[in-house]
Write a protein that holds these residues in place. Structure first.
Motif, short mmCIF file in Angstrom:
data_model
loop_
_atom_site.label_atom_id
_atom_site.label_comp_id
_atom_site.label_asym_id
_atom_site.label_seq_id
_atom_site.Cartn_x
_atom_site.Cartn_y
_atom_site.Cartn_z
N LYS A 148 0.80 -1.23 0.00
CA LYS A 148 0.00 0.00 0.00
C LYS A 148 0.83 1.27 0.00
CE LYS A 148 -4.27 -1.13 1.97
NZ LYS A 148 -5.26 -0.57 2.83
N GLY A 149 2.06 1.20 0.43
CA GLY A 149 2.88 2.39 0.54
C GLY A 149 2.76 3.03 1.90
N PHE A 150 3.61 3.99 2.16
CA PHE A 150 3.69 4.65 3.47
C PHE A 150 2.40 5.42 3.77
CE2 PHE A 150 5.09 7.52 6.73
CZ PHE A 150 6.13 6.87 7.37
N GLY A 151 1.99 6.25 2.85
CA GLY A 151 0.86 7.14 3.09
C GLY A 151 -0.50 6.46 3.16
N ARG A 152 -0.65 5.32 2.52
CA ARG A 152 -1.95 4.65 2.47
C ARG A 152 -2.09 3.53 3.50
NH1 ARG A 152 -2.51 2.37 -2.88
NH2 ARG A 152 -4.53 1.72 -2.12
N THR A 153 -1.04 3.24 4.25
CA THR A 153 -1.11 2.17 5.24
C THR A 153 -1.71 2.70 6.53
OG1 THR A 153 0.78 0.97 4.34
CG2 THR A 153 0.26 0.57 6.63
N THR A 154 -2.72 1.99 7.03
CA THR A 154 -3.34 2.36 8.30
C THR A 154 -2.83 1.45 9.41
OG1 THR A 154 -5.20 0.83 8.09
CG2 THR A 154 -5.47 3.02 7.07
N ALA A 155 -3.06 1.86 10.64
CA ALA A 155 -2.69 1.02 11.79
C ALA A 155 -3.44 -0.30 11.73
CB ALA A 155 -2.99 1.76 13.09
N ARG A 156 -4.68 -0.27 11.31
CA ARG A 156 -5.47 -1.51 11.20
C ARG A 156 -4.89 -2.44 10.13
NH1 ARG A 156 -9.48 -1.07 14.65
NH2 ARG A 156 -10.44 0.94 15.07
N ASP A 157 -4.36 -1.88 9.05
CA ASP A 157 -3.71 -2.71 8.03
C ASP A 157 -2.52 -3.46 8.64
OD1 ASP A 157 -5.38 -1.74 5.96
OD2 ASP A 157 -3.99 -0.09 5.51
N GLN A 185 10.19 10.38 1.44
CA GLN A 185 9.86 10.70 2.83
C GLN A 185 10.93 11.52 3.55
OE1 GLN A 185 6.91 10.11 4.21
NE2 GLN A 185 6.21 9.15 2.34
N VAL A 186 12.08 11.76 2.93
CA VAL A 186 13.18 12.42 3.65
C VAL A 186 12.81 13.81 4.15
CG1 VAL A 186 15.01 11.07 2.56
CG2 VAL A 186 14.37 13.30 1.60
N GLY A 187 11.93 14.50 3.49
CA GLY A 187 11.52 15.82 3.93
C GLY A 187 10.62 15.78 5.15
N ARG A 188 9.98 14.66 5.39
CA ARG A 188 9.04 14.54 6.51
C ARG A 188 9.61 13.73 7.68
NH1 ARG A 188 6.46 12.68 2.19
NH2 ARG A 188 5.30 14.18 1.02
N ILE A 200 9.80 0.61 -2.70
CA ILE A 200 9.85 1.11 -1.33
C ILE A 200 11.07 2.00 -1.12
CG2 ILE A 200 11.03 -0.74 -0.09
CD1 ILE A 200 7.82 0.99 0.98
N ALA A 201 12.17 1.71 -1.83
CA ALA A 201 13.35 2.57 -1.73
C ALA A 201 13.03 3.97 -2.25
CB ALA A 201 14.52 1.96 -2.50
N VAL A 202 12.30 4.05 -3.36
CA VAL A 202 11.92 5.35 -3.90
C VAL A 202 10.96 6.06 -2.94
CG1 VAL A 202 10.66 6.51 -5.77
CG2 VAL A 202 12.35 4.76 -6.30
N GLU A 203 10.06 5.31 -2.33
CA GLU A 203 9.16 5.93 -1.36
C GLU A 203 9.95 6.45 -0.16
OE1 GLU A 203 4.82 5.59 0.65
OE2 GLU A 203 5.54 3.90 -0.53
N GLY A 263 5.35 3.59 19.75
CA GLY A 263 4.84 4.92 20.08
C GLY A 263 3.80 5.43 19.12
N SER A 264 3.97 5.12 17.83
CA SER A 264 3.01 5.56 16.82
C SER A 264 3.13 4.71 15.56
CB SER A 264 3.24 7.03 16.45
OG SER A 264 4.46 7.15 15.72
N LYS A 265 2.10 4.77 14.75
CA LYS A 265 2.12 4.07 13.47
C LYS A 265 3.24 4.62 12.59
CE LYS A 265 -0.16 5.50 10.02
NZ LYS A 265 -1.00 5.95 8.93
N GLU A 266 3.43 5.94 12.62
CA GLU A 266 4.47 6.55 11.79
C GLU A 266 5.86 6.08 12.19
OE1 GLU A 266 1.83 8.20 13.04
OE2 GLU A 266 0.83 8.52 11.12
N ALA A 267 6.09 5.95 13.50
CA ALA A 267 7.39 5.46 13.97
C ALA A 267 7.61 4.02 13.53
CB ALA A 267 7.50 5.59 15.48
N LEU A 268 6.57 3.21 13.60
CA LEU A 268 6.67 1.82 13.15
C LEU A 268 6.94 1.76 11.65
CD1 LEU A 268 6.31 -1.26 13.15
CD2 LEU A 268 3.84 -0.89 13.30
N LEU A 269 6.20 2.52 10.86
CA LEU A 269 6.41 2.52 9.42
C LEU A 269 7.79 3.05 9.05
CD1 LEU A 269 2.92 3.67 8.08
CD2 LEU A 269 4.01 1.43 7.75
N THR A 270 8.27 4.03 9.81
CA THR A 270 9.61 4.55 9.57
C THR A 270 10.65 3.46 9.79
OG1 THR A 270 8.96 6.80 10.13
CG2 THR A 270 11.32 6.28 10.27
N GLU A 271 10.53 2.75 10.90
CA GLU A 271 11.47 1.66 11.18
C GLU A 271 11.39 0.58 10.09
OE1 GLU A 271 14.44 -0.56 12.82
OE2 GLU A 271 13.88 1.49 13.34
#
Length: 192
Positions: free
Chosen positions: A18-27, A110-113, A103-106, A44-52
């Motif tokens: 789904k990619g970074f932006g479209r993935t939900t915690a429920r997914d 994400q580097v700006g965020r 995923i590497a391109v994604e 701590g958060s979905k974003e931290a998990l997706l970042t890792e």
């Protein structure tokens, strides 16, 4: 595996699908067969998990690239044949590891965020630049030469990767890249 590892594996699968932006915690919970509370507890958060998960996927991308670059060359090959064979191996990775390249391109996007992603990719880029430069050129002690050559090869790598992701049918092959390099080298003066 524990919940932390299950969450990372599930998050990575969601990134691929789904990619970074479209993935939900429920997914992630569905893919990892864990629960929502586990995300907060371990990351701590979905974003931290997706970042890792994105950092791990990027590391896998780097490992695949390193394997393609470190194959022993055929001693009978000249510099252009070596260039062509190496880029053919790298491009073969695009075809066989499409999800990993996506995923590497994604990750790059994400580097700006995500400051952590910028740090991880900058470190990986430094390593890749040096490896790319030393794949095609003798080492020597000229750090500036290695840096400049590596930067050009890194630009080529990223550009070819994006072309393959967008339209594999028209993206350059190893042979195309070698032919273009011959044309550039033989072009003499560039237009002003």
């Amino acid at each position: 595996m524990g919940h932390r590892e299950d969450l990372l594996a599930g998050a990575k699968e969601c990134l691929y699908d789904k990619g970074f932006g479209r993935t939900t915690a429920r997914d992630i919970v569905a893919a990892s067969k864990t629960n929502l509370a586990s995300i907060g507890y371990h990351f701590g958060s979905k974003e931290a998990l997706l970042t890792e998960a994105l950092v791990q996927a990027t590391a896998e991308w780097g490992e695949e690239l390193e394997r393609a670059l470190t194959v022993d060359p055929d001693p009978a090959d000249g510099p252009m044949e070596r260039f062509e064979r190496t880029w053919t191996r790298v491009i073969d990775l695009y075809a066989t590891h499409h999800r990993l390249w996506s995923i590497a391109v994604e990750g790059i996007a994400q580097v700006g965020r995500i400051p952590e992603m910028r740090k991880v990719l900058a470190e990986a880029q430094d390593i890749a630049r040096e490896e790319l430069a030393l794949t095609f050129h003798t080492s020597g002690d000229d750090d500036e030469r290695t840096r400049v050559l590596g930067a050009v090869y890194q630009a080529l790598l990223t550009g070819v990767m994006v072309q393959w992701l967008v339209d594999p049918g028209t993206a350059p092959s190893g042979r195309d890249l070698a032919q273009a390099l011959r044309m550039i080298a033989g072009a003499g003066e560039l237009r002003g």
